[in-house]
Scaffold this motif. Structure first.
Motif, short mmCIF file in Angstrom:
data_model
loop_
_atom_site.label_atom_id
_atom_site.label_comp_id
_atom_site.label_asym_id
_atom_site.label_seq_id
_atom_site.Cartn_x
_atom_site.Cartn_y
_atom_site.Cartn_z
N ALA A 14 -7.53 -58.25 25.04
CA ALA A 14 -7.33 -59.02 23.80
C ALA A 14 -5.95 -58.81 23.21
O ALA A 14 -5.53 -59.54 22.31
CB ALA A 14 -8.41 -58.63 22.79
N GLY A 15 -5.23 -57.79 23.70
CA GLY A 15 -3.92 -57.48 23.13
C GLY A 15 -4.02 -56.94 21.72
O GLY A 15 -3.18 -57.25 20.85
N PHE A 16 -5.04 -56.10 21.48
CA PHE A 16 -5.33 -55.60 20.13
C PHE A 16 -5.26 -54.08 20.13
O PHE A 16 -5.84 -53.41 20.99
CB PHE A 16 -6.72 -56.08 19.70
CG PHE A 16 -7.08 -55.75 18.28
CD1 PHE A 16 -6.19 -55.98 17.24
CD2 PHE A 16 -8.33 -55.22 17.97
CE1 PHE A 16 -6.52 -55.69 15.93
CE2 PHE A 16 -8.68 -54.94 16.66
CZ PHE A 16 -7.78 -55.17 15.64
N TRP A 17 -4.56 -53.52 19.13
CA TRP A 17 -4.37 -52.08 19.07
C TRP A 17 -5.55 -51.40 18.36
O TRP A 17 -5.84 -51.69 17.20
CB TRP A 17 -3.07 -51.77 18.33
CG TRP A 17 -2.59 -50.36 18.52
CD1 TRP A 17 -2.82 -49.54 19.58
CD2 TRP A 17 -1.78 -49.61 17.61
NE1 TRP A 17 -2.20 -48.33 19.41
CE2 TRP A 17 -1.55 -48.34 18.20
CE3 TRP A 17 -1.20 -49.90 16.36
CZ2 TRP A 17 -0.79 -47.35 17.58
CZ3 TRP A 17 -0.43 -48.92 15.75
CH2 TRP A 17 -0.23 -47.66 16.35
N HIS A 64 -15.78 -47.19 26.24
CA HIS A 64 -14.93 -47.54 27.38
C HIS A 64 -14.75 -49.06 27.49
O HIS A 64 -13.63 -49.55 27.66
CB HIS A 64 -15.56 -46.99 28.67
CG HIS A 64 -14.77 -47.30 29.90
ND1 HIS A 64 -13.71 -46.53 30.34
CD2 HIS A 64 -14.88 -48.33 30.80
CE1 HIS A 64 -13.21 -47.05 31.44
NE2 HIS A 64 -13.90 -48.15 31.75
N ASP A 65 -15.85 -49.79 27.38
CA ASP A 65 -15.75 -51.25 27.53
C ASP A 65 -14.97 -51.88 26.39
O ASP A 65 -14.27 -52.88 26.59
CB ASP A 65 -17.15 -51.88 27.66
CG ASP A 65 -18.00 -51.69 26.42
OD1 ASP A 65 -18.05 -50.56 25.90
OD2 ASP A 65 -18.62 -52.67 25.97
N ILE A 66 -15.06 -51.29 25.20
CA ILE A 66 -14.30 -51.81 24.06
C ILE A 66 -12.81 -51.53 24.26
O ILE A 66 -11.96 -52.36 23.92
CB ILE A 66 -14.79 -51.18 22.74
CG1 ILE A 66 -16.26 -51.51 22.49
CG2 ILE A 66 -13.94 -51.66 21.57
CD1 ILE A 66 -16.56 -52.99 22.30
N ALA A 67 -12.49 -50.37 24.82
CA ALA A 67 -11.10 -50.05 25.11
C ALA A 67 -10.51 -51.05 26.11
O ALA A 67 -9.37 -51.51 25.96
CB ALA A 67 -10.98 -48.63 25.64
N ARG A 68 -11.28 -51.39 27.13
CA ARG A 68 -10.83 -52.39 28.10
C ARG A 68 -10.70 -53.77 27.45
O ARG A 68 -9.76 -54.52 27.72
CB ARG A 68 -11.82 -52.47 29.27
CG ARG A 68 -11.75 -51.28 30.21
CD ARG A 68 -10.39 -51.17 30.86
NE ARG A 68 -10.38 -50.13 31.89
CZ ARG A 68 -9.29 -49.61 32.41
NH1 ARG A 68 -8.10 -50.01 31.96
NH2 ARG A 68 -9.35 -48.68 33.34
N GLY A 100 -5.24 -50.58 23.99
CA GLY A 100 -4.56 -51.83 23.71
C GLY A 100 -3.09 -51.61 23.40
O GLY A 100 -2.66 -50.49 23.15
N PRO A 101 -2.31 -52.68 23.40
CA PRO A 101 -0.86 -52.55 23.18
C PRO A 101 -0.52 -52.33 21.71
O PRO A 101 -1.20 -52.82 20.81
CB PRO A 101 -0.33 -53.91 23.67
CG PRO A 101 -1.46 -54.86 23.40
CD PRO A 101 -2.72 -54.08 23.67
#
Length: 280
Positions: free
Chosen positions: A226-229, A217-221, A179-180
Motif C-alpha cells: 500500500a506504500g503506507f508507513w 505479519h500480513d499487515i506489515a506486508r 512500509g516506506p
C-alpha cells in the motif's frame, strides 16, 4: 463546638465517577470491564492505578493501603473454570480475593473515552484537531468518542525527526516499522495497544503514518504494497502514559465531589524487552 462531617467513600462512588470518565457502554462487545472483584459497598480511602494486573501490584497495594485497584487490562477477561493460586492466569485474582481487595477494569472504554488512552497518546505527540479514527455514536466532551485518533502536527516533520519526537513522548523499548517512509509527516494516526487491523482506516483517513502495536505479519506486508508507513511502538509504551492521565482526571473529579481518596499510579515496566547477550 464545630461538627466535622466524615464522608465514607465506597467502591460505588468511585465506579460512578469512572462511569463519567469512561462509560461502560464505550467498551467493545468482547471486552470485560467494570467491577471484577469485590463489592460496591466496600470502603475506599486509597486507590492504586496500573496498566496490568500483576502479583507485584498487590504488594504495592498493601504498601500504600489501597483497598481498590483499577487496571486498564482486565484482571478477569476469559471465563475461569477454577481459581487456583498455582496458575499464572489466576494468581492475581486469588490473592486479591484473599486480601479483600476490590478490582475494577477500564479497558476499551478507556481507549475510546475523551481524555483516555488515545487522547493521551495524541496529546503527547502534540496532534492538533485530533478526532477518533473509528468514531463511536456516543457523544462526550463536545466531540465524538471512539477508538484511535487522527490529527495534524503543527508543522510537517521529516520521518527521522518524527521518530525522535515519538521516542521522547513515550520512551518505547523499541520501534518497528513497515512500509516506506514518506518524505514528510503531517497527518498522524494513533491507536494505543493492538490495533494494526485498522491500518487501512488510517490510510483512508489520509494519515502519513500510523502508530500502534503488535503489527501482524500480513499487515506489515500489506503496508509494503500500500506504500503506507506503519510504526509498532509496543503495546505497553502506547498505553502506559494513559495511567497518569487517568489519575489526573480521577483526582480532579474526586476533589470536585468532596471525596478524600488517595490515588497513586503504580510503576510498571514492559513485560517484553530487547534481548541482549554476550558473545560466546
Amino acid at each position: 463546638m464545630p461538627l466535622f462531617l466524615f464522608i465514607v467513600v465506597k467502591v460505588q462512588n468511585i465506579f460512578d465517577i469512572l462511569q463519567e470518565i469512561a462509560p461502560l457502554d464505550l467498551a467493545q462487545s468482547w471486552d470485560n470491564v467494570g467491577l471484577l472483584v469485590g463489592t460496591p459497598e466496600g470502603q475506599v480511602s486509597s486507590i492504586l492505578l496500573a496498566l496490568d494486573p500483576t502479583t507485584a501490584l498487590l504488594a504495592e497495594a498493601e504498601q500504600c493501603n489501597a483497598e481498590l485497584i483499577i487496571t486498564h487490562h482486565p484482571a478477569l477477561f476469559r471465563p475461569l473454570k477454577s481459581l487456583r493460586s498455582d496458575r499464572p492466569t489466576e494468581k492475581f485474582l486469588f490473592a486479591a480475593v484473599q486480601a479483600g481487595l476490590h478490582v475494577i477494569g477500564c479497558h476499551t472504554n478507556l481507549d475510546a473515552a475523551c481524555g483516555g488512552v488515545n487522547d493521551v497518546l495524541a496529546q503527547l505527540l502534540a496532534l492538533q484537531d485530533a478526532v477518533p479514527l473509528l468514531p463511536d455514536t456516543t457523544e462526550g466532551c463536545g466531540q465524538k468518542t471512539g477508538l484511535g485518533r487522527i490529527g495534524m502536527l503543527s508543522a510537517p516533520l521529516t520521518p527521522e525527526c518524527f521518530l525522535e519526537q515519538l521516542d521522547r513522548a513515550i520512551s518505547p523499548p523499541w520501534l518497528l516499522e513497515a512500509g516506506p517512509r514518506p518524505d514528510k509527516i503531517h497527518k498522524v494516526a494513533v491507536c494505543g495497544g493492538s490495533c494494526s487491523d485498522v491500518s487501512a482506516t488510517a490510510l483512508r483517513g489520509g494519515a502519513d503514518v500510523f502508530i500502534t502495536s503488535e503489527v501482524k505479519h500480513d499487515i506489515a506486508r500489506w503496508a509494503e504494497e500500500a506504500g503506507f508507513w506503519l510504526i509498532d511502538a509496543g503495546h505497553f509504551a502506547t498505553e502506559y502514559p494513559a495511567m497518569k492521565g487517568l489519575r489526573d482526571v480521577l483526582v480532579k473529579r474526586l476533589d470536585a465531589s468532596g471525596l478524600e481518596v488517595s490515588v497513586r499510579c503504580a510503576y510498571q515496566e514492559p513485560p517484553l524487552r530487547l534481548a541482549a547477550g554476550k558473545a560466546c
